[in-house]
Design an enzyme around this catalytic site. Sequence first.
Site, PDB file in Angstrom:
ATOM      1  N   ASP A   1      21.527  24.736  68.792  1.00  0.00           N
ATOM      2  CA  ASP A   1      21.532  24.507  70.229  1.00  0.00           C
ATOM      3  C   ASP A   1      21.476  25.841  70.989  1.00  0.00           C
ATOM      4  O   ASP A   1      22.167  26.798  70.604  1.00  0.00           O
ATOM      5  CB  ASP A   1      22.839  23.765  70.578  1.00  0.00           C
ATOM      6  CG  ASP A   1      22.880  23.296  72.010  1.00  0.00           C
ATOM      7  OD1 ASP A   1      21.814  22.996  72.572  1.00  0.00           O
ATOM      8  OD2 ASP A   1      23.996  23.205  72.566  1.00  0.00           O
TER       9      ASP A   1
ATOM     10  N   GLY B   1      24.190  18.975  79.304  1.00  0.00           N
ATOM     11  CA  GLY B   1      25.323  18.798  80.217  1.00  0.00           C
ATOM     12  C   GLY B   1      25.796  17.368  80.340  1.00  0.00           C
ATOM     13  O   GLY B   1      26.124  16.899  81.426  1.00  0.00           O
TER      14      GLY B   1
ATOM     15  N   ASN C   1      22.668  15.847  75.352  1.00  0.00           N
ATOM     16  CA  ASN C   1      23.595  16.792  74.733  1.00  0.00           C
ATOM     17  C   ASN C   1      25.011  16.595  75.270  1.00  0.00           C
ATOM     18  O   ASN C   1      25.210  16.559  76.491  1.00  0.00           O
ATOM     19  CB  ASN C   1      23.173  18.229  75.047  1.00  0.00           C
ATOM     20  CG  ASN C   1      21.958  18.663  74.263  1.00  0.00           C
ATOM     21  OD1 ASN C   1      21.277  17.848  73.660  1.00  0.00           O
ATOM     22  ND2 ASN C   1      21.688  19.962  74.285  1.00  0.00           N
TER      23      ASN C   1
HETATM   24  P1  13P Z   1      28.331  19.654  78.050  1.00  0.00           P
HETATM   25  O1  13P Z   1      29.197  20.673  77.398  1.00  0.00           O
HETATM   26  O2  13P Z   1      28.383  19.717  79.533  1.00  0.00           O
HETATM   27  O3  13P Z   1      28.566  18.276  77.531  1.00  0.00           O
HETATM   28  O4  13P Z   1      26.826  20.033  77.670  1.00  0.00           O
HETATM   29  C1  13P Z   1      26.501  20.251  76.330  1.00  0.00           C
HETATM   30  C2  13P Z   1      25.144  20.800  76.208  1.00  0.00           C
HETATM   31  O5  13P Z   1      24.282  20.573  77.033  1.00  0.00           O
HETATM   32  C3  13P Z   1      24.879  21.612  75.032  1.00  0.00           C
HETATM   33  O6  13P Z   1      23.580  22.110  75.023  1.00  0.00           O
END
Ligand code: 13P
Length: 281
Positions: free
Chosen positions: A80, A206, A227
């Site tokens: 990621d 997010g 995500n």
């Molecule tokens: P959050 O931490 O806001 O859930 O987002 C995770 C994310 O987008 C990882 O790439």
Amino acid sequence: MIAQKDLLIKAGEMGYAVPAFNYSDIWDLKAIIEAAEEERAIIMVSANPLVIEAFGVELNAAMGKAVMEKASVPVLLHLDHSFSEEMCYAAIDAGFPSVMMDASKYPLEENIKIVNRVVDYAHKRGVIVEAELGRIRGKGIEGDFTGDDFLVDPAECVTLVKESGADSLAIGIGNAHGFYKGKPELNFKRLEEVNNAVDVPLVLHGGTGIPEEDIRKAILGGINKINVGTIIHCTYMNNLKAELNRLPENPYTLDVMKPVREKIKEVVKGWIRSCLCTNRA
Ligand code: 13P
């Protein structure tokens, strides 16, 4: 192991999103896998660069290989938010089947060039690549952008997808990493414009804090991967803290972690259901 290239495409065709959960270590990774198995869901498990740096790419790849081979549901290991090409190459060499090259802080041309180099390397080895466009808040590179400045430009999406060869695209439509200040304001009109303009699967970063109704709207609007990170590690850490406070001195790790894992599983299952991913395995 699943054919990674078809994973998100299939989700789009069937009307669900594949949730991609950020893990921090083997305890939450195991809880995430168990939750997916109990929900019969297809999921991705994501290592961010901090986790890669903490354990090393080889150990992450080995854990990921074990869960991809042994889980009773399809699981795809993903790198990621790599901001570096080198980390993508190292992850690919170590056996990651999916990586994200986030060059969104660069101008479009530069973003394309960087992603294209990673795509070149990845595709030769059967690995898929996620790119990013638009400014997703919460990574310390927001500058003074406000309102519409955060939104992705559909024309730029078309150019980036066409010229970079990326397999999927993370887009900024008002989403942010971490907890939202107030109610998240996703711009569904912009999502629709992007979805009409490009034909690769779209990714929403997010996830934490986005209400279920907006998650469902996003899926209808063309989001195929969502995500989820912050709520996983906060559930982990807050419940760990509570358990440690509850137990007497010198507790045994496994006794502490048993209830913590259950709490993480509950959260993961909730997200799987929000993504309409139950019974897709
Ligand atoms: P959050 O931490 O806001 O859930 O987002 C995770 C994310 O987008 C990882 O790439």
